[in-house]
Structure formats: structure tokens, C-alpha cells
Design a protein around this motif. Structure first.
Motif, mmCIF file in Angstrom:
data_model
loop_
_atom_site.group_PDB
_atom_site.id
_atom_site.type_symbol
_atom_site.label_atom_id
_atom_site.label_comp_id
_atom_site.label_asym_id
_atom_site.label_seq_id
_atom_site.Cartn_x
_atom_site.Cartn_y
_atom_site.Cartn_z
ATOM 1 N N ALA A 155 -22.480 -64.449 102.143
ATOM 2 C CA ALA A 155 -21.738 -65.829 101.277
ATOM 3 C C ALA A 155 -21.525 -65.577 99.867
ATOM 4 O O ALA A 155 -20.429 -65.791 99.427
ATOM 5 C CB ALA A 155 -22.759 -67.008 101.650
ATOM 6 N N ALA A 159 -17.865 -65.634 97.946
ATOM 7 C CA ALA A 159 -17.902 -66.823 97.109
ATOM 8 C C ALA A 159 -17.335 -66.042 95.738
ATOM 9 O O ALA A 159 -16.184 -66.598 95.279
ATOM 10 C CB ALA A 159 -19.206 -67.420 96.684
ATOM 11 N N LYS A 162 -13.590 -65.396 96.650
ATOM 12 C CA LYS A 162 -12.841 -66.407 96.491
ATOM 13 C C LYS A 162 -12.597 -66.948 95.110
ATOM 14 O O LYS A 162 -11.425 -67.454 94.811
ATOM 15 C CB LYS A 162 -13.500 -67.518 97.560
ATOM 16 C CG LYS A 162 -12.685 -68.823 97.543
ATOM 17 C CD LYS A 162 -13.552 -69.779 98.428
ATOM 18 C CE LYS A 162 -12.341 -70.946 98.705
ATOM 19 N NZ LYS A 162 -12.870 -71.575 99.674
ATOM 20 N N TYR A 238 -21.565 -69.733 92.587
ATOM 21 C CA TYR A 238 -22.318 -69.911 93.923
ATOM 22 C C TYR A 238 -23.554 -70.794 93.826
ATOM 23 O O TYR A 238 -24.234 -70.729 92.785
ATOM 24 C CB TYR A 238 -22.668 -68.703 94.262
ATOM 25 C CG TYR A 238 -23.237 -68.303 95.659
ATOM 26 C CD1 TYR A 238 -22.682 -68.768 96.737
ATOM 27 C CD2 TYR A 238 -24.323 -67.283 95.677
ATOM 28 C CE1 TYR A 238 -23.333 -68.465 98.050
ATOM 29 C CE2 TYR A 238 -25.015 -67.384 97.081
ATOM 30 C CZ TYR A 238 -24.364 -67.797 98.041
ATOM 31 O OH TYR A 238 -25.073 -67.290 99.351
ATOM 32 N N CYS A 261 -20.608 -79.431 93.577
ATOM 33 C CA CYS A 261 -20.174 -78.055 93.918
ATOM 34 C C CYS A 261 -18.239 -78.094 94.288
ATOM 35 O O CYS A 261 -17.757 -77.282 93.937
ATOM 36 C CB CYS A 261 -20.719 -77.528 95.186
ATOM 37 S SG CYS A 261 -22.427 -76.916 94.642
ATOM 38 N N ASN A 262 -18.340 -79.172 94.909
ATOM 39 C CA ASN A 262 -16.931 -79.223 95.607
ATOM 40 C C ASN A 262 -15.977 -79.703 94.216
ATOM 41 O O ASN A 262 -14.787 -79.018 94.255
ATOM 42 C CB ASN A 262 -16.797 -80.381 96.401
ATOM 43 C CG ASN A 262 -17.306 -80.225 97.997
ATOM 44 O OD1 ASN A 262 -17.550 -81.101 98.701
ATOM 45 N ND2 ASN A 262 -17.552 -79.081 98.220
ATOM 46 N N ASN A 265 -15.000 -76.325 92.601
ATOM 47 C CA ASN A 265 -14.748 -75.323 93.480
ATOM 48 C C ASN A 265 -15.749 -74.231 93.616
ATOM 49 O O ASN A 265 -15.319 -72.950 93.595
ATOM 50 C CB ASN A 265 -13.469 -74.570 93.224
ATOM 51 C CG ASN A 265 -12.232 -75.598 93.506
ATOM 52 O OD1 ASN A 265 -12.132 -76.104 94.541
ATOM 53 N ND2 ASN A 265 -11.400 -75.763 92.608
ATOM 54 N N TRP A 267 -18.782 -72.473 95.453
ATOM 55 C CA TRP A 267 -19.216 -72.343 97.014
ATOM 56 C C TRP A 267 -20.810 -72.763 97.289
ATOM 57 O O TRP A 267 -21.601 -72.516 96.241
ATOM 58 C CB TRP A 267 -19.343 -70.585 97.178
ATOM 59 C CG TRP A 267 -19.466 -70.431 98.789
ATOM 60 C CD1 TRP A 267 -20.834 -70.647 99.304
ATOM 61 C CD2 TRP A 267 -18.471 -69.795 99.732
ATOM 62 N NE1 TRP A 267 -20.543 -70.059 100.722
ATOM 63 C CE2 TRP A 267 -19.239 -69.631 100.744
ATOM 64 C CE3 TRP A 267 -17.269 -69.320 99.574
ATOM 65 C CZ2 TRP A 267 -18.802 -69.061 102.134
ATOM 66 C CZ3 TRP A 267 -16.732 -68.595 100.652
ATOM 67 C CH2 TRP A 267 -17.461 -68.537 101.934
ATOM 68 N N HIS A 269 -23.795 -72.779 99.764
ATOM 69 C CA HIS A 269 -24.532 -72.129 100.830
ATOM 70 C C HIS A 269 -25.670 -72.883 101.128
ATOM 71 O O HIS A 269 -26.523 -73.068 100.092
ATOM 72 C CB HIS A 269 -24.600 -70.712 100.485
ATOM 73 C CG HIS A 269 -25.525 -70.193 101.510
ATOM 74 N ND1 HIS A 269 -24.860 -69.690 102.741
ATOM 75 C CD2 HIS A 269 -26.678 -69.344 101.787
ATOM 76 C CE1 HIS A 269 -25.792 -69.276 103.634
ATOM 77 N NE2 HIS A 269 -26.796 -68.814 102.926
ATOM 78 N N ASN A 295 -20.072 -74.886 102.263
ATOM 79 C CA ASN A 295 -19.236 -73.877 102.635
ATOM 80 C C ASN A 295 -19.823 -72.801 103.742
ATOM 81 O O ASN A 295 -19.096 -72.344 104.769
ATOM 82 C CB ASN A 295 -18.513 -72.965 101.732
ATOM 83 C CG ASN A 295 -17.790 -73.684 100.473
ATOM 84 O OD1 ASN A 295 -18.652 -74.190 99.743
ATOM 85 N ND2 ASN A 295 -16.594 -73.516 100.309
ATOM 86 N N SER A 296 -21.071 -72.621 103.791
ATOM 87 C CA SER A 296 -21.682 -71.922 104.810
ATOM 88 C C SER A 296 -23.304 -72.502 104.878
ATOM 89 O O SER A 296 -23.759 -72.971 104.075
ATOM 90 C CB SER A 296 -21.925 -70.536 104.198
ATOM 91 O OG SER A 296 -22.446 -70.400 102.900
ATOM 92 N N ASP A 321 -12.015 -66.974 104.453
ATOM 93 C CA ASP A 321 -12.979 -66.508 102.965
ATOM 94 C C ASP A 321 -13.723 -65.004 103.253
ATOM 95 O O ASP A 321 -13.947 -64.489 102.361
ATOM 96 C CB ASP A 321 -14.013 -67.745 102.635
ATOM 97 C CG ASP A 321 -13.206 -68.731 102.163
ATOM 98 O OD1 ASP A 321 -12.024 -68.839 101.789
ATOM 99 O OD2 ASP A 321 -13.842 -69.934 102.359
#
Ligand code: PLP
Length: 502
Positions: A155, A159, A162, A238, A261-262, A265, A267, A269, A295-296, A321
Motif C-alpha cells: 500500500a 501510495a 499514485k 500515506y 486524508c481524503n 489526497n 492514501w 491504509h 484506500n486499503s 493504483d
């Protein structure tokens, strides 16, 4: 070994294992061997001539087994559980029996497709949002990794890739290598060592942020860290949130961390290696409130869900991703072209080769059924609560923090030195195995319900061992209420499995 010998040997091995499990209770959980014992017992070179399978099994029984720590003993209460069940052993046997490698769909179609099916089943059992599942309309899906450590690293690498793609989309002149040196990862100081290690392996600075007094990473702490770093020209990339920390099984509030986090942007986990298995019981799902922001997500079916190591279930919201980050093509890996939604799992993981791990997840889910698995989880949590009740009935002890899942942390009122001594004395006797961690700067012993064989009677036997050892250490009239504030935690280094605050 020919078929006839395999038949005989396999039967004898199964009988030996059944006998082992039926009697593991009578063995000390910790072995009585000195370092180097096995190296002295075994020859320096591999045998030139083939040996009879009976000799091999005899050697196993007489030389190897005495050096084994019995993770599935009902008195194993250390770390977190390792999954083990007959249903899973059968799945593993089938996988080893077939000996296939699922590099591509064509390399073994069932290997890929059973993984898709079982990961959909498992994700639904946990109540994960549909976007994480292969059966949804979107690009989400589940994959079985070897360990939570691998999932966290995969992940992190995705990240990183990405973030480079996102930033260079608006500014193509940016230098990829320079950008990568600015990326920062964040987690709490309660994270498992594997999370910190992912930063080391993935060459990304990993900040272990201070958790609150209950061991949770709070939104405001994360937001402040992002702001500090951005002010220095660094780039948050991340975040690893922990659902069920290794030390005290604390749950980070995803609903606080997720939106932060969102917005950036970054990631998100979720490391839920141990505790997420409990989400198959709807009454515990509130602990993953906010999971839709992730995201994960990873949970080890090989911890609490009766599946033998290794079976680390990871879901991602967008498989592209992973594919963009890890897709390396070779002609010999060309696969069948199809419009069906079939993952090319070699792009979802680090190795090329992949074992048929879904077979054991499948045999466990089929042979226990969802109800049987829920019963296992609820039973283990009830056993932990029973143990906590026994500890609380003795005023020499404090249970702290509140029991979480199958974990009970406790200490002696009489100060950290005696709690540490108590654990050392019990470990020396080898009948019971626990480890320690720190909670609010105090030394606490962790008691985890691990083995599926543990019953209420075993808990009571373990408690009597703890009580008996405590009687030898301190007499009931020696309790000094003032000693509650004595902490000598700084002296305890070696046995602490809970990462230190940084
Ligand atoms: N995360 C947590 C919370 C854990 O407790 C553990 C192991 O106990 C891990 C990650 C590491 O798991 P693995 O050995 O599958 O890498």
C-alpha cells in the motif's frame, strides 16, 4: 517416496498431529531447551542416502518437537493468536498437494477465481463497503498477501506511485525522484513494528505520532502533523490507521482520520491485522466507523479466524493504483484476453509466484460456516472477560485498560518491579506464556485468548498459576496503596512489545 509410502506416511503424520492436538494440554507451552540444542543434535550435512519416512517422523518427534513453542496450547496467551484448525490444514494440504503457482489466470484459473470468490465472501462477512469488493461495479477488490507487513508495504509503494502521478499530472516538469524524497508517512506510536518497517523498506519518512492517553491517534494530531510538514515543503503521502493495536488493542477513529486524508489526497491504509476478524460479528462493526474513507484495508485471517499462516486478506478500493505501480510485462506472462472482471494478481503483490492460499480460507469458511466463525470470536471474547473478572476479584491486581477483544492487560498494584518479576517467574515455569507492554507508562502483562482449544477451565487453571506465583511474590497483607504510583518503567526494555513513544 512413492504413492504407497506417501499413503502410509501421510496417514501416520495425520495420526501424530491428531494425537498432538488432543494432548497438547499436557505439554508445557514453552520448551525446555537451550539455544543451539537442535544444531547440536542434527548432522552438519544433508544425508547422502535417502532415509525411511519412519526415521524422519521419529527424528521430528524426538528432536524437533521438544524445541517447539506450542502456539496452539490452551495456555498460550502471548502476542496475538495464530490461526489453526483442522479445516485449514485440509485446505493447506490440498494446496500443497496440487503444487500450482497462480502467476496468471491461465497458470491456474481456479487459483485466481477462488481467491476472488473467497475475498468477496470474507469482505461481505466483515461488512466492508461494497466498493472494496471485486463483485461491485467499481475497480475495488481483495487479494491474499503473505502477511500484514507485505500489505502495508504494498500500500505504501502504491501510495507513493499514485502521489507522483497526481502531482505530475498538473505539473509534468516535476522531477519524480526529487518529489519522492519529500513524501511523508504517518501512523501512531502504537503501530506494529511492521508499519515502521514499511517506511524503511519503502524509503519514506514515517512519523510515529503521539497517541492520546487511550492509545488512539486522533484527527487533530494528524492534521497538525500535515500542517507542520507542508510548511516545510514536505508532502503528506500515506497514513496507516490501526484498528486493534498490538500493545493494548486500541482503535484509531477512522471517522476522524479519514476525512483529513481524503481532503489532502493522502492514501489511508487500515492495519486491522488482529481485531478486524471480530467485524464478522455486527456488534463490533462500529469500531470501523469511517472505513469508507480508506484506500486499503488488511486483516490477517491467519490470526483470529482459524486459518493457518499465511493468509493476510487485503482489499483496495481501486486496483489500478496497484496495477499502475507494479505492472511489469514479459511475453511469457501473456494471459488470456477476456472482458470478464478477472484480476491479474501478480500486479497486486510483491512476488511473481503465488500459492493457492484461498483454498484454506475456503475450507475454513465452508466447514465452520459464518455462524461457526462468529461463535468462535464471541466465545474467545467471553473467555477474555471471564479472565478479567477473575483478576478483578483479587485486590492485589488492576485490570487496565478495559479488556479489548480477546486481550486483557493487568498489573500488580504493588508496583512495576513486582509485575515484571511475576511475569519472569511465570515464564520460567513454562506452563503459561504471556508477554508485556506499556500502558500510560506502566508495565502491564498482556493475556490474550489465542488457542481455539482454550476453555473456561483452562482460564481458571492459568489464573490459579498467576495467583499462586503472586502469593509467593507478595503476601496479601503487603499491599501498599501508595505503591500504585511507583513506576520503574524506564528499566524495562527487552520484553516490551509495545513500541515506545517517540
Ligand atoms: N499489525 C498488527 C496490529 C499486528 O498485531 C501484527 C502482528 O501481530 C502485524 C501487523 C504484523 O502481522 P504479519 O506478521 O502478518 O506481518
Amino acid at each position: 517416496m512413492d504413492s504407497g509410502q506417501f499413503r502410509e506416511c501421510a496417514k501416520a503424520t495425520i495420526e501424530m498431529l491428531i494425537d498432538y492436538y488432543e494432548n497438547v494440554d499436557n505439554r508445557n507451552v514453552l520448551p525446555s531447551v537451550e539455544p543451539g540444542y537442535l544444531m547440536k543434535l542434527l548432522p552438519e550435512n544433508a544425508p547422502e542416502e535417502p532415509e525411511d519416512w519412519k526415521t524422519v517422523l521419529k527424528d521430528f518427534y524426538e528432536k524437533v518437537l521438544p524445541g517447539v513453542t506450542h502456539w496452539n496450547s490452551p495456555h498460550f496467551h502471548a502476542y496475538y493468536p495464530t490461526g489453526c484448525s483442522y479445516a485449514s490444514i485440509i485446505g493447506n494440504l490440498l494446496s500443497d498437494g496440487l503444487g500450482v503457482i497462480g502467476l496468471t489466470w491461465m497458470a491456474s484459473p481456479a487459483c485466481t477465481e477462488l481467491e476472488v470468490v473467497t475475498m468477496n465472501w470474507f469482505g461481505k462477512l466483515l461488512g466492508l463497503p461494497e466498493e472494496f469488493l471485486n463483485c461491485s461495479d467499481g475497480p475495488g477488490g481483495g487479494v491474499i498477501q503473505g502477511s500484514a507487513s507485505e500489505a502495508t508495504l504494498v500500500a505504501l509503494l502504491a501510495a507513493k506511485d499514485k502521489m507522483v502521478r497526481t502531482l505530475t499530472q498538473t505539473n509534468p516538469d516535476l522531477d519524480h525522484d526529487i518529489l519522492k524524497t519529500k513524501f511523508v508517512a504517518y501512523t501512531s506510536n502504537q503501530c506494529n513494528s511492521s508499519v515502521e518497517k514499511a517506511g524503511v523498506l519503502g524509503s519514506m519518512k514515517m512519523r510515529l505520532l503521539k497517541s492520546d492517553p487511550n492509545g488512539k491517534l486522533r484527527g487533530e494530531t494528524l492534521k497538525k502533523a500535515f500542517e507542520e510538514d507542508k510548511a516545510q515543503g514536505l508532502i503528506p503521502c500515506y497514513v496507516v490507521a490501526n484498528l486493534g493495536t498490538t500493545g493494548i488493542c486500541a482503535f484509531d477513529p477512522l471517522h476522524e482520520l479519514g476525512p483529513i486524508c481524503n481532503e489532502e489526497n493522502v492514501w489511508l491504509h487500515v492495519d486491522a491485522a488482529y481485531a478486524a476478524s471480530a467485524f464478522i460479528c455486527p456488534e463490533y462493526r462500529h469500531l470501523m466507523k469511517g472505513v469508507e474513507h480508506a484506500n486499503s484495508f488488511v486483516v490477517n485471517a491467519h490470526k483470529w479466524l482459524l486459518v493457518n499462516f499465511d493468509c493476510s486478506a487485503m482489499w483496495v478500493k481501486d486496483c489500478y493504483d496497484l496495477i499502475y505501480a507494479f505492472d511489469v510485462q514479459r511475453m511469457y506472462l501473456d494471459d488470456l484476453k477476456t472482458t470478464a472482471k478477472i484480476p491479474d494478481y501478480r500486479h497486486w503483490q510483491m512476488p511473481l509466484g503465488r500459492r493457492f492460499r484461498s483454498l484454506k480460507l475456503w475450507t475454513v469458511m465452508k466447514m465452520y460456516g459464518a455462524d461457526g466463525l462468529r461463535e468462535h470470536i464471541r466465545n474467545q471474547i467471553n473467555l477474555a472477560l471471564h479472565f478479567a473478572k477473575l483478576v478483578r476479584s483479587d485486590n492485589r491486581f488492576i485490570v487496565e485498560p478495559e479488556p479489548s477483544m480477546g486481550l486483557v492487560c493487568f498489573r500488580l498494584q504493588d508496583g512495576d518491579s513486582n509485575t515484571k518479576k511475576l511475569l519472569e517467574n511465570l515464564t520460567e515455569k513454562k506452563e503459561l506464556f504471556m508477554v508485556a507492554c506499556t500502558y500510560r507508562n506502566r508495565y502491564v502483562i498482556r493475556f490474550v485468548i489465542c488457542s481455539r482449544l482454550t476453555t473456561k477451565e483452562h482460564i481458571e487453571t492459568s489464573w490459579n498459576l498467576i495467583k499462586g506465583e503472586t502469593d509467593r511474590l507478595i503476601s496479601p497483607d503487603k499491599i501498599n496503596p501508595k505503591s500504585q504510583s511507583i513506576s520503574t518503567i524506564d528499566h524495562f526494555e527487552s520484553i516490551n512489545i509495545c513500541e515506545k513513544s517517540k
